[in-house]
Design an enzyme around this catalytic site. Structure first.
Site, PDB file in Angstrom:
ATOM      1  N   HIS A  81      19.622  20.499  13.885  1.00  0.00           N
ATOM      2  CA  HIS A  81      20.950  20.017  13.490  1.00  0.00           C
ATOM      3  C   HIS A  81      22.032  21.023  13.874  1.00  0.00           C
ATOM      4  CE1 HIS A  81      18.370  17.937  10.344  1.00  0.00           C
ATOM      5  NE2 HIS A  81      18.999  16.917  10.903  1.00  0.00           N
TER       6      HIS A  81
ATOM      7  N   GLN B  69      17.755  14.457  21.341  1.00  0.00           N
ATOM      8  CA  GLN B  69      16.858  13.679  22.197  1.00  0.00           C
ATOM      9  C   GLN B  69      15.575  13.291  21.473  1.00  0.00           C
ATOM     10  OE1 GLN B  69      15.752  15.361  26.135  1.00  0.00           O
ATOM     11  NE2 GLN B  69      13.665  14.688  25.640  1.00  0.00           N
TER      12      GLN B  69
ATOM     13  N   LEU C 243      19.043  20.298   6.484  1.00  0.00           N
ATOM     14  CA  LEU C 243      19.386  20.770   7.823  1.00  0.00           C
ATOM     15  C   LEU C 243      18.436  21.855   8.323  1.00  0.00           C
ATOM     16  CD1 LEU C 243      23.272  20.995   7.435  1.00  0.00           C
ATOM     17  CD2 LEU C 243      21.895  19.057   8.219  1.00  0.00           C
TER      18      LEU C 243
ATOM     19  N   LYS D  32      11.431  20.418  15.918  1.00  0.00           N
ATOM     20  CA  LYS D  32      11.946  20.681  14.578  1.00  0.00           C
ATOM     21  C   LYS D  32      12.313  19.358  13.910  1.00  0.00           C
ATOM     22  CE  LYS D  32      13.615  25.416  15.208  1.00  0.00           C
ATOM     23  NZ  LYS D  32      12.921  26.057  14.078  1.00  0.00           N
ATOM     24  N   SER D  33      11.922  19.214  12.661  1.00  0.00           N
ATOM     25  CA  SER D  33      12.169  17.983  11.914  1.00  0.00           C
ATOM     26  C   SER D  33      12.216  18.296  10.427  1.00  0.00           C
ATOM     27  CB  SER D  33      11.058  16.963  12.186  1.00  0.00           C
ATOM     28  OG  SER D  33      11.143  15.865  11.294  1.00  0.00           O
TER      29      SER D  33
END
EC number: 6.3.2.1
Length: 285
Positions: free
Chosen positions: A37, A148, A33, A184-185
């Site tokens: 998230h 998104q 996370l 963010k990933s």
């Protein structure tokens, strides 16, 4: 916060909440996370009485040459963030709990997947709708929260919900970004120091595309070429998996520039494939 691994226990807790007329917000994730998230959790917390988050690295949405085994996992980290964010149930099932036997009925996505990630990752979205169908049945959410950044997934899941009458409201939340614009990933941890410095150019190129379209440019080849040149300032052309413009949410060629449009990009680095997008003339739900 309860950590639940068994689907029967989950269903029993959910039933009690339903009997108490509590609204349920659901945030499905693959874990590791980050702030993106937790933004989904924040919206769920504000809009729902009871928040369920799942952490499940779903094997059916990974291709044979993809990073299922290497996908980052850190349950202790995830549990800490989830509890701090106000999650009521963290559902952390095993693969055997979700897929106890080989599927006798398989879901296949026909529309909205012939381009971009659907073309680049064959079978990926079949796996996505399969696991979400299972999770929606287990959690019975009133609201489900998606980012998104995964715009093609959002379009596919919207089709799933509409086609099969799932009684769930999809809430689509704006992409959360680093200070330099990089989306963010969980895969950002794979970037080398040099790649991390280069990666914000993906968002910069998409913003350039948005600016051109909003200023009236409709020559798609010209727009894509200018975005490609922007990315090539920081990286090599060979790393661009795709850079494209389509109608949204249909993912068909643009015929009306006043309607929903997606500008989408995927760039492959040494150990990470990053996606991002800009939506134009599209209202988030």
């Amino acid at each position: 916060m309860l950590i639940i691994r068994n689907k029967q226990e989950l269903k029993e807790v959910i039933l009690k909440q339903k009997q108490a007329n509590k609204t349920i917000g659901f945030v499905p994730t693959m874990g590791f996370l980050h702030e993106g998230h937790m933004t989904l959790v924040s919206h769920a917390r504000k809009e729902s009485d009871f928040v369920v988050m799942s952490v499940f690295v779903n094997p059916t949405q990974f291709g044979p040459n993809e990073d299922f085994d290497a996908y980052p996992r850190d349950e202790a980290h995830d549990a800490k963030l989830a509890e701090e964010g106000g999650v009521d149930i963290l559902f952390v099932p095993t693969v055997e709990e979700i897929y106890p036997t080989e599927l006798s009925t398989k879901l296949h996505v026909d529309k909205r997947v012939s381009v971009l990630d659907g073309a680049d990752r064959e079978g990926h979205f079949d796996g996505v709708v399969t696991v979400l169908t299972k999770l929606f049945h287990l959690v019975s959410p009133d609201n489900a929260y998606f980012g998104q950044k995964d715009a093609q997934q959002v379009a596919v899941v919207s089709g799933l919900v509409e086609d099969y009458f799932f009684p769930v409201n999809l809430r689509i939340i704006a992409t959360v970004r680093e200070a330099d614009g990089l989306a963010k990933s969980s895969r950002n941890v794979y970037l080398t120091e040099k790649e991390r410095k280069e990666a914000p150019v993906i968002h910069e190129a998409l913003q350039l595309g948005r600016k051109l379209i909003e200023s009236g440019e409709t020559n798609q080849a010209k727009i894509v070429q200018m975005m490609t040149e922007k990315i090539n300032e920081q990286t090599s052309h060979e790393l661009i998996a795709y850079l494209a413009i389509y109608s949204y949410p249909e993912f068909t060629p643009v015929t009306d520039w006043s309607k929903g449009i997606i500008i989408a990009a995927a760039v492959k680095y040494s150990k990470a494939r990053l996606i991002d997008n800009e939506l134009i003339n599209v209202k988030r739900r």
